[in-house]
Design an enzyme around this catalytic site. Structure first.
Site, PDB file in Angstrom:
ATOM      1  N   LYS A   1       0.796  -1.225   0.000  1.00 50.72           N
ATOM      2  CA  LYS A   1       0.000   0.000   0.000  1.00 50.72           C
ATOM      3  C   LYS A   1       0.834   1.284   0.000  1.00 50.72           C
ATOM      4  CE  LYS A   1      -4.126   0.194   0.383  1.00 50.72           C
ATOM      5  NZ  LYS A   1      -5.235   0.150  -0.621  1.00 50.72           N
TER       6      LYS A   1
ATOM      7  N   SER B   1       0.228  -9.939  -0.958  1.00 51.83           N
ATOM      8  CA  SER B   1       0.113  -8.481  -0.843  1.00 51.83           C
ATOM      9  C   SER B   1       0.318  -7.906   0.561  1.00 51.83           C
ATOM     10  CB  SER B   1      -1.260  -8.049  -1.358  1.00 51.83           C
ATOM     11  OG  SER B   1      -2.266  -8.768  -0.677  1.00 51.83           O
TER      12      SER B   1
HETATM   13  C1  LIG Z   1      -2.980  -6.882   2.093  1.00 54.80           C
HETATM   14  C2  LIG Z   1      -3.907  -6.290   1.079  1.00 54.80           C
HETATM   15  N1  LIG Z   1      -4.161  -6.975  -0.032  1.00 54.80           N
HETATM   16  C3  LIG Z   1      -4.994  -6.497  -0.978  1.00 54.80           C
HETATM   17  C4  LIG Z   1      -5.615  -5.268  -0.839  1.00 54.80           C
HETATM   18  C5  LIG Z   1      -6.568  -4.782  -1.910  1.00 54.80           C
HETATM   19  O1  LIG Z   1      -6.094  -3.665  -2.588  1.00 54.80           O
HETATM   20  P1  LIG Z   1      -7.110  -2.739  -3.389  1.00 54.80           P
HETATM   21  O2  LIG Z   1      -8.014  -2.095  -2.391  1.00 54.80           O
HETATM   22  O3  LIG Z   1      -6.244  -1.777  -4.102  1.00 54.80           O
HETATM   23  O4  LIG Z   1      -7.870  -3.634  -4.306  1.00 54.80           O
HETATM   24  C6  LIG Z   1      -5.357  -4.501   0.318  1.00 54.80           C
HETATM   25  C7  LIG Z   1      -5.979  -3.196   0.503  1.00 54.80           C
HETATM   26  O5  LIG Z   1      -5.753  -2.490   1.444  1.00 54.80           O
HETATM   27  C8  LIG Z   1      -4.484  -5.027   1.303  1.00 54.80           C
HETATM   28  O6  LIG Z   1      -4.212  -4.354   2.424  1.00 54.80           O
END
Ligand SMILES: Cc1ncc(COP(=O)(O)O)c(C=O)c1O
Length: 610
Positions: free
Chosen positions: A157, A412
């Site tokens: 992020k 992520s």
């Molecule tokens: C760990 C994680 N993965 C995925 C996402 C999803 O990202 P987006 O809101 O840009 O789709 C987030 C969003 O905060 C996140 O914290």
């Protein structure tokens, strides 16, 4: 996190009322780390409501007198279960993609320049693209992990947040920034502000776990705990942005945020240059991450599929693509809290509708299994949203029998409270179809127990609960078995059936996994008993409010509390409510403001408690 708040609130909170909405507001000071009441902030909230009117009347400009644009029509509300398809199936294929009429590559053009010039490396690292040898071997594909969990604040992020903030003017930076988030975006904004030397205010719902707001505060930001939900925190942040001239840093729906996340796509293409790449799997919340990656990759490697992954109960993007327009979830599952979003962004939806190939849906147990896979792969622990793409990629490979291809999953994030590991480890083997939860009814006769054991062998019993029912002269056994192949389990169930031992597989019944397995044996005959599953906010006084609503009007016969997400807990409650009192009960339950569902007719409940 696992605390059940029985006592009245230990933290003083302030209820503010004004004509627009109600906030509970606590600001925390980095100096003493203690939440404190700040009545002065109240003045800011109310004062802003009158300012625009005053300016309007003083002005003689015709442009100011023209009526404001009509508000956009409200989004259609839908339920998550209104769109469901087999896990691993590529569903919610955008209509433009399906007909080949999309102008995605054209749209992506302007983003390509933004991504190539994005400023993220002052704060983020180029994360490694790791080969996952165990997953690759098991699935027969080349499975790559884009390790965004290794970023400085343990998630991607900060890329988007920093990119947007680095493009602000000196004057804008001097006025400071503000955002609303209970999670990774907050840390991204706080770290970016620290690097850019500007002041950041982070509005977080009052249910935010202390560990989260403290880590944001440590980065030098001012934390404001406000409102019971993300929406309330966001309303506060936007208002305060207007009042103080701060820039609101959007979590996903802004071109510079999208471009910052898009640098991940740029890195993947660079890190896996010559090889053919079948697909990149991306977790989807508001859609900023997938929109950014798609905007880059579809421009330079259009043959690569960009596939979103969402939990079944947080499928706002799949539903929006399915309807061909943004829709709003009436209720969103909070297990993978990083992606628990009710409405996707306007710009992110536009890009996804043009560019992505569809969305794969996965359940909670599968996400837990993928957290375990990652641990077995390289001893790293991901948060649920961080493991979502692995879960989707694995389900997709199995569904389509994919072999020999290169696939990438974005890991992520890794910001998880340690307490949650208990539930995750409990569900992981069920999710990987390596463990099943079964119930067997057995006549109470000498020697039957041994017979039961022989029939279950050679499967490994991992958990066991036995309870005799004197009235029915039978015993109930609730147990878990570990197995290596689904055929092993099938054979065992057949052995049970041919020996007249009625056995049910309850592995997919969440009520059993969350509550009933802990209560079995507590059977008693209770008149007019109804059972409801409530979702309590994780905050002081939540139980007190519940009790005030229902007690002493109705007798409470059973309570089982289970903290499941970061901010909410599932609570199973039994009450004695006569049929003639049901309308009154429903009215009161609705007025409580906690989500709830009746479970009285749940099949497992009939077996385990009746
Ligand atoms: C760990 C994680 N993965 C995925 C996402 C999803 O990202 P987006 O809101 O840009 O789709 C987030 C969003 O905060 C996140 O914290």
């Amino acid at each position: 996190m696992e605390t059940l708040w029985f006592s009245p609130s230990p933290v003083p909170t302030l209820n503010l009322k004004h004509s627009l909405s109600t906030f509970q507001l606590i600001t925390t000071s980095p100096k003493n780390n203690k939440p404190t009441r700040h009545p002065s902030t109240v003045v800011v909230v109310t004062a802003t409501l009158t300012n625009p009117t005053v300016q309007f009347h003083k002005s003689t400009s015709t442009t100011l007198l023209s009526p404001p644009p009509p508000p956009p029509p409200p989004l259609t509300e839908v339920t998550a279960d209104s769109l469901s398809y087999e896990s691993g199936h590529l569903g919610a294929v955008p209509r433009k993609q399906a007909t080949g009429a999309g102008d995605g590559v054209h749209n992506a053009m302007s983003y390509l320049t933004k991504i190539l010039s994005a400023k993220v490396y002052d704060v983020a690292v180029e994360s490694p693209l790791d080969y996952a040898s165990k997953l690759s071997e098991r699935l027969g594909v080349h499975f790559w992990l884009k390790r965004e969990d290794l970023q400085p604040v343990f998630s991607f992020k900060l890329r988007g947040a920093y990119n947007m903030m680095a493009k602000l003017t000196t004057k804008e930076l001097a006025k400071g920034v503000i955002c609303s988030s209970a999670g990774n975006h907050a840390q991204g904004v706080a770290l970016s502000a620290q690097r850019l030397g500007c002041h950041a205010v982070i509005a977080m719902p009052i249910t935010t776990p202390e560990i989260k707001w403290k880590s944001v505060e440590k980065l030098g930001a001012t934390v404001v705990l406000v409102g019971e939900s993300y929406d309330e925190a966001q309303a506060y942040a936007k208002k305060r942005a207007e009042d103080e001239g701060r820039t609101f840093i959007a979590p996903f729906d802004h071109p510079e945020v999208i471009a910052g996340q898009g640098t991940i796509g740029m890195e993947i293409v660079r890190q896996l240059p010559a090889a053919s790449l079948h697909a990149i799997f991306v977790p989807v919340g508001g859609g900023g991450l997938i929109a950014g990656i798609a905007a880059y990759v579809k421009r330079v490697r259009p043959e690569v599929k960009i596939i979103g992954v969402e939990p079944y109960d947080a499928n706002a993007m799949a539903l929006s693509l399915h309807h061909g327009k943004r829709v709003k979830l009436n209720r969103v599952g909070g297990f993978a809290d990083g992606v628990a979003v009710k409405v996707v962004g306007e710009e992110t939806f536009r890009l996804c509708n043009d560019l992505i190939d569809g969305v794969v849906l996965v359940d909670r147990d599968t996400i837990c299994a993928s957290i375990k896979d990652m641990f077995e792969e390289n001893r790293s622990i991901l948060e649920p949203a961080g493991a979502l793409a692995i879960a989707g990629a694995e389900a997709y490979c199995k569904h389509y029998g994919l072999k020999g291809e290169n696939i990438v999953a974005i890991t992520s994030g890794a910001n998880m409270n340690f307490d949650r590991l208990r539930l995750i480890s409990q569900l992981a083997d069920v999710g990987r179809r390596r463990e099943a939860i079964l119930v067997t009814c057995m006549p109470e006769k000498w020697g039957k127990f041994k017979k039961f054991y022989d029939l279950v062998s050679p499967l490994n019993i991992t958990e066991f609960r036995y309870r005799k029912n004197v009235q029915k002269e039978e015993a109930l056994i609730l147990y878990s078995v570990g197995f290596h192949s689904t055929n092993q389990l099938k054979d065992m169930l057949e052995r049970m059936a041919s020996n007249q031992l009625q056995t049910l597989n309850l592995s997919n019944n969440d009520l059993v996994k969350d509550h009933l397995q802990f209560l079995v044996g507590g059977r008693s005959v209770v008149d007019n008993e109804i059972l409801c599953r409530f979702i309590f906010p994780e905050r002081p006084g939540a139980l007190g409010k519940f009790l005030d609503t229902f007690s002493p009007r109705w007798n409470i016969t059973l309570v089982h509390y289970r903290a499941l997400g970061e901010t909410h807990a599932n609570v199973l409650v039994g009450l004695q409510v006569a049929a003639s009192e049901m309308d009154e009960f429903k009215n009161l339950a609705n007025s409580l403001g906690y989500e709830y569902a009746f479970e009285t007719d749940n099949e497992a409940l009939q077996i385990l408690f009746c």
